[in-house]
Design a protein around this motif. Structure first.
Motif, short mmCIF file in Angstrom:
data_model
loop_
_atom_site.label_atom_id
_atom_site.label_comp_id
_atom_site.label_asym_id
_atom_site.label_seq_id
_atom_site.Cartn_x
_atom_site.Cartn_y
_atom_site.Cartn_z
N UNK A 46 -19.47 -6.57 -12.74
CA UNK A 46 -19.27 -5.15 -12.93
C UNK A 46 -20.29 -4.58 -13.92
N UNK A 47 -20.53 -3.28 -13.88
CA UNK A 47 -21.45 -2.66 -14.85
C UNK A 47 -20.94 -2.80 -16.27
N UNK A 80 -25.83 2.05 -17.82
CA UNK A 80 -25.09 0.81 -17.60
C UNK A 80 -26.04 -0.22 -17.00
N UNK A 111 -21.66 -1.08 -20.23
CA UNK A 111 -22.30 0.03 -20.92
C UNK A 111 -23.38 -0.48 -21.86
N UNK A 152 -25.24 5.16 -24.82
CA UNK A 152 -24.50 6.41 -24.59
C UNK A 152 -25.05 7.44 -25.56
N UNK A 187 -25.22 8.24 -20.04
CA UNK A 187 -24.97 6.82 -20.25
C UNK A 187 -25.92 5.99 -19.39
N UNK A 205 -27.88 1.51 -13.99
CA UNK A 205 -27.25 2.72 -13.48
C UNK A 205 -27.24 3.78 -14.56
N UNK A 263 -25.97 -3.77 -14.68
CA UNK A 263 -25.11 -4.52 -13.78
C UNK A 263 -25.86 -5.76 -13.28
N UNK A 267 -22.44 8.89 -11.31
CA UNK A 267 -23.40 7.80 -11.42
C UNK A 267 -24.58 7.99 -10.47
#
Lengths: 113, 113
Positions: free
Chosen positions: B43-44, B36, B46, B49, B34, B88, B38, B103
């Motif tokens: 917050x992160x 992400x 998505x 994926x 995945x 991330x 941020x 992560x």
């Protein structure tokens, strides 16, 4: 839109205090997670829950406990806050069939003095 | 040694550049990968994926996984100032309940107009 909310954006507590961080999600997700995020250490999993009243330890559970009495709510408890628990705390949720697609809240920046 | 290592950055590029963000990992059980994004003080969220090896494209973003080399990348074409964020990578061995995500520490990207 999936919404994950956390009770506070910023929190300042004293050493030894009991601290409660609340997380609520509105998408009927089965799984909920608590992470902490620190520079150079990334996101680290504290606890997760895949059902009401169920909990599993993550990678760094020491000094923390959790509670999940209702599906939409997952609480992180610092029994006796210490300065090394100063961090950004992030809550996330996901469907049971897709742990990899996590939806995060905005985070709570906790400072313990 | 960490299970997931991410190029530390920071990375600064001019608008319109192609950006490559990279992670390596050591756990051969990882099958789900995945990315992400941020933004500062959030917050992160998505981005992408993927499962197993191969490429996946979504607009200006392409995720690439090479399991034989234990290496994943995220490419951003025609980068925009709005792409400025911390990215991330995350990985998991399982998709369902017991599948924890691990992560990377994140790479901070700045796209200059």
């Amino acid at each position: 839109d999936v919404k994950v909310t956390q009770s506070s954006r910023y929190l300042v507590k004293r050493t030894g205090e009991k601290v409660f961080l609340e997380c609520v999600q509105d998408m009927d997700h089965e799984n909920m997670f608590w992470y902490r995020q620190d520079p150079g250490l990334g996101l680290r999993l504290i606890y997760f829950s895949y059902d009401v009243k169920m909990k599993e330890k993550g990678d760094i559970p020491e000094g923390y406990s959790v509670s999940r009495e209702k599906k939409e709510r997952f609480s992180l408890i610092l029994e006796s806050a210490s300065t090394n628990q100063t961090s950004m705390y992030l809550c996330a949720s996901s469907l049971s069939g897709s742990n990899c697609e996590q939806y995060f809240g905005p985070g709570t920046r906790l400072t313990v003095t | 040694q960490k299970e997931v290592e991410q190029d530390p950055g920071p990375l600064s590029v001019p608008e319109g550049a192609i950006v490559s963000l990279n992670c390596t990992y050591s756990n051969s059980a990882f099958q789900y990968f995945m990315w992400y994004r941020q933004y500062s003080r959030k917050g992160p969220e998505l981005l992408m994926y993927t499962y197993s090896s191969g490429n996946k494209e979504d607009g200006r973003f392409t995720a690439q996984v090479d399991k034989s080399s234990k290496y994943i990348s995220l490419f951003i074409r025609d980068s925009q100032p709005s792409d400025s964020a911390t990215y991330l990578c995350a990985m998991s061995a399982r998709r369902t309940n017991a599948g924890k995500s691990t992560f990377g520490d994140g790479t901070t990207l700045t796209v200059k107009p």
